[in-house]
Enzyme design. Structure first.
Site, short mmCIF file in Angstrom:
data_model
loop_
_atom_site.label_atom_id
_atom_site.label_comp_id
_atom_site.label_asym_id
_atom_site.label_seq_id
_atom_site.Cartn_x
_atom_site.Cartn_y
_atom_site.Cartn_z
N GLU A 146 9.42 16.79 14.53
CA GLU A 146 9.88 16.47 13.17
C GLU A 146 9.19 17.40 12.17
O GLU A 146 7.98 17.34 11.99
CB GLU A 146 9.58 15.01 12.84
CG GLU A 146 10.15 14.59 11.50
CD GLU A 146 9.90 13.12 11.20
OE1 GLU A 146 10.80 12.48 10.63
OE2 GLU A 146 8.81 12.61 11.52
N LYS B 182 0.87 -1.18 0.00
CA LYS B 182 0.00 0.00 0.00
C LYS B 182 0.90 1.22 0.00
O LYS B 182 1.41 1.63 1.04
CB LYS B 182 -0.91 0.00 1.23
CG LYS B 182 -2.24 0.76 1.03
CD LYS B 182 -2.08 2.25 0.82
CE LYS B 182 -1.83 2.97 2.13
NZ LYS B 182 -1.78 4.46 1.91
#
Length: 502
Positions: A405, A194
């Site tokens: 992040e 996926k």
């Protein structure tokens, strides 16, 4: 069907590069050895211009059911093959990847917005090696036997687990896909890939490579789609999926863990990072700037391994900073398909907005030495998701830009005075994926590497991979290790047999 608006400039550039496909691209699923146009199409957007260049079908529960069923059926034969019989299939797969090298190089730029210059630095060869290495590894590694003093012998049997869900991110989609496909298939499992919804093109071409290589139907499948209430969720919850290998950000990793809990699937997850890059006074500053530039701005900083927190020993802080800012300003930002470009576009408009929100935080709490704005580029690039390389100073370790992040072309720089302080600053985040240590003092390099709470430490370089060694993160940067016999254990079940030798 989405009506694509194709700019003439993009068509002409692709034709000049020998690109064999015609825009708009019509991406398909690959299920049970067949290419499936599917339903519920959504647009494929080229990040450098914001234009729609194709469509991709959204896989839902029905597609996931068919893909898992195909993989389950294929496993009955593929999982029983000895590794030596699987190896020729995988070697042909790797050769097909090499045959399509120029196409992958262009697709990665169209998919990600990354400069084609970076794609030509061995990227496709690494993809092929990821398949070949594990095909050979599975053949050459066998079982162990342990004789006991009382006349017994224990020996270990290894056998594949079953159907694997491989869920890959959008920043290096094709290379990270093959990193998972290689061990999954070499060790006898079957796979449903996926890919990230932003970057379906590389997975689409990988399916074509697998098909042309003659992999048996159902051994390798591709289902496109989103995460929640789409292909990702249905795949991670499916009772027929036995193991999940995921690379992506930490929040999504936690969701996958919850989805996998009911059926106790085994998990390997490489998650987010906020890597420290420690530059000591003994470092070669020219080399340190070169490494830092790559670690901070390669792939537009959209790398979980990005060295985005620079910790610089105070005696060399100013000279290093001066060289870094000049080098960052010199980076050519622009058309990803131009071989002279050194920094391309961010993946999507929504991601650009996210990164820009951190720029605004930095403007309020710190100092921007360069960058922090969108570059002025000609049409059609003026509609793209570009951001200049950004260097931020006057930050505190607890600032959001030092802890979270960002996943964009922004680095923060902090001085330190002692080795102990540098280690404490480096470890002061919830992440622990990797670190960079730059010093010509071998003893210091060893001491610091041992003290850092991370999964990988690069000394005087960055982003060097050896598939024989373990790779993964500490703390909230991941669970498990892949590579060599570490990945060998994840993709295999083991059984101990105790034989009475009498």
């Amino acid at each position: 069907m989405v009506e694509p608006k194709i700019y003439k400039e993009t068509q002409e550039r692709l034709k000049a590069l020998g690109f064999p496909f015609t825009l708009p691209l019509e991406v398909t699923h690959y299920i049970g050895g067949e290419f499936d146009r599917g339903d519920h199409p959504f647009p494929v957007v080229y990040p450098a211009t914001g234009e729609v260049i194709g469509t991709v079908p959204e896989g839902r529960e029905e597609e996931v059911e068919r893909a898992v069923a195909a993989a389950t059926e294929a496993f009955r034969t593929w999982g029983k093959m000895p590794p030596s019989q699987r190896r020729p299939y995988l070697r042909r797969f790797a050769e097909k990847i090499r045959e399509y090298r120029p196409v992958f190089e262009v697709l990665e730029s169209l998919d990600v917005g990354r400069p084609i210059h970076e794609n030509r630095l061995g990227y496709v060869e690494r993809m092929a090696n990821n398949i070949e290495f594990f095909a050979d590894f599975a053949v050459t590694h066998g079982s162990e036997a342990y004789p006991m003093e009382n006349g017994y012998v224990n020996y270990v049997l290894r056998f594949p687990v079953g159907v694997a869900a491989l869920i890959t991110p959008w920043n290096m989609p094709s290379m990270l896909a093959t990193w998972k496909i290689g061990p999954t298939l070499a060790f006898g499992n079957t796979a449903v890939l996926k890919p990230a919804e932003f970057t379906p093109l590389g997975a689409w071409l990988l399916a074509r490579c697998a098909h042309e290589a003659g992999l048996p139907p159902g051994v390798f499948n591709v289902v496109h789609g989103f995460g929640p209430n789409s292909a990702g969720e249905f795949l991670t919850r499916h009772p027929g999926v036995r193991l999940i290998s995921f690379t992506g950000e930490t929040t999504t990793g936690k969701v996958i863990m919850r989805n996998a809990a009911d059926t106790l699937k085994r998990l390997s997850m490489e998650l987010g990072g906020k890597a420290p890059n420690l530059i000591f006074r003994s470092a070669d500053l020219d080399r340190a700037v070169e490494v830092t530039l790559r670690a901070g701005f390669f792939n537009q900083g959209e790398v979980c391994l990005a060295g985005s927190r620079l910790l610089v020993e105070r005696p060399v802080y100013e000279p290093f900073l001066d060289r870094l800012v000049r080098a960052a300003k010199a980076l050519k930002v622009g058309d990803p398909l131009d071989p002279e470009t050194r920094m391309g576009a961010l993946i999507a408009e929504e991601h650009l907005r996210k990164v820009m929100s951190y720029v605004e935080i930095a403007r309020e709490t710190a100092t921007l030495l360069t960058g922090g704005k969108r570059p002025e580029l000609p049409h059609p690039l003026d509609k793209g998701y570009f951001l200049e390389p950004t260097v931020v100073v006057d930050v505190k370790p607890s600032d959001r830009v030092c802890q979270e992040e960002i996943f964009g072309p922004m680095v923060v720089v902090m001085p330190f005075d002692t080795e102990e302080e540098a280690i404490a600053l480096a470890n002061n985040t919830p992440y622990g994926l990797n670190a960079i240590v730059q010093t010509r003092d071998v003893g210091q390099a060893v001491r610091v590497a041992e003290a850092l709470e991370v999964g990988t430490v690069w000394i005087n370089d960055w982003f060097v991979r050896d598939l024989r060694v373990p790779f993964g993160g500490a703390k909230q940067s991941g669970i498990g290790r892949e590579g060599g016999h570490y990945g060998y254990e994840f993709y295999y079940e083991t059984k101990n047999v105790c034989l009475a030798n009498r």
